[in-house]
Design a protein around this motif. Structure first.
Motif, PDB file in Angstrom:
ATOM      1  N   ARG A  45       0.834  -1.208   0.000  1.00  0.00           N
ATOM      2  CA  ARG A  45       0.000   0.000   0.000  1.00  0.00           C
ATOM      3  C   ARG A  45       0.866   1.255   0.000  1.00  0.00           C
ATOM      4  O   ARG A  45       0.575   2.224  -0.698  1.00  0.00           O
TER       5      ARG A  45
ATOM      6  N   ARG B  13       2.369   1.724  -3.439  1.00  0.00           N
ATOM      7  CA  ARG B  13       1.346   2.190  -4.390  1.00  0.00           C
ATOM      8  C   ARG B  13       1.077   3.681  -4.191  1.00  0.00           C
ATOM      9  O   ARG B  13       0.967   4.436  -5.170  1.00  0.00           O
TER      10      ARG B  13
ATOM     11  N   HIS C  57       2.601  -2.905  -9.785  1.00  0.00           N
ATOM     12  CA  HIS C  57       1.359  -2.240  -9.383  1.00  0.00           C
ATOM     13  C   HIS C  57       0.574  -1.722 -10.582  1.00  0.00           C
ATOM     14  O   HIS C  57      -0.664  -1.752 -10.587  1.00  0.00           O
TER      15      HIS C  57
END
Length: 213
Positions: free
Chosen positions: A14, A17, A54
């Motif tokens: 996360r 990203r 990603h």
């Protein structure tokens, strides 16, 4: 300890990203959509492999990086169409689209379909075209929008507005507001009665040459 590993991996993913999206907004916003993916990875402090894990395709990264701007654009269209004053709605749509474009060269490029694979942006552009056509019809019926206006005039205006990306970054927002004000006056059917609406402040776009002794 191994029970916490998957959660740690998800947290790292996360974070990576988010770093990629922040970097994409910065790089594409300043350099436009022609900026290479490796420059986004470098700006994010990550390797290209992590970026492509990603976002395997550039268009997917662009769509997500500018999701907030797309939502703001759709909101501007919605608000303009529901404004009970068609001329006010027309003016506000021009002002808000110019503001969005001034803050990001990449979003302006995508909205103007300079990046043909960004089909989501093409849909947003078409929505804006239809909204402007409807607003123009209503505003012309009130006599406030000049009768010769056509939707392609908005595209012409936005193409000219993209030239502001060459201005100093600190001056772009100010220049955009003044540009929009001039364009709105050009679209007005007749001069305002009474004192004209003051223009937004003029930006400093050219630096003065050094004085010679």
């Amino acid at each position: 300890m191994t029970r916490h590993l998957p959660q740690t991996v998800r947290s790292d993913a996360r974070d990576n990203r988010a770093r990629i999206l922040d970097a994409a907004r910065a790089v594409f916003g300043e350099e436009g959509l022609s900026a290479p993916m490796r420059e986004v990875a470098r700006h994010a402090g990550l390797g290209p492999a992590t970026l492509y894990r990603h976002f395997p395709a550039k268009q997917a990264l662009i769509a997500e990086a500018f999701a907030d701007q797309r939502r703001a654009c759709r909101a501007a269209v919605r608000d303009a169409l529901t404004d009970p004053d068609p001329w006010h709605g027309f003016r506000s749509l021009i002002e808000r689209i110019c503001e969005l474009h001034a803050h990001s060269r990449g979003f302006a490029d995508a909205f103007m379909t300079a990046f043909p694979e960004a089909m989501d942006f093409a849909a947003d552009q078409e929505q804006a075209r239809r909204a402007v056509g409807e607003l123009a019809r209503r505003a012309q019926e009130t006599g406030q929008l000049r009768p010769g206006f056509v939707v392609d005039d908005l595209i012409l205006m936005l193409m000219a507005h993209r030239g502001l990306q060459g201005a100093p970054r600190a001056a772009r927002a100010t220049a955009s507001r003044r540009f929009a004000a001039y364009v709105i006056e050009a679209f007005r059917a007749a001069p305002e009665t009474g004192a004209p609406t003051p223009l937004p402040p003029a930006p400093r776009l050219l630096t003065e040459p050094p004085s010679t002794p």
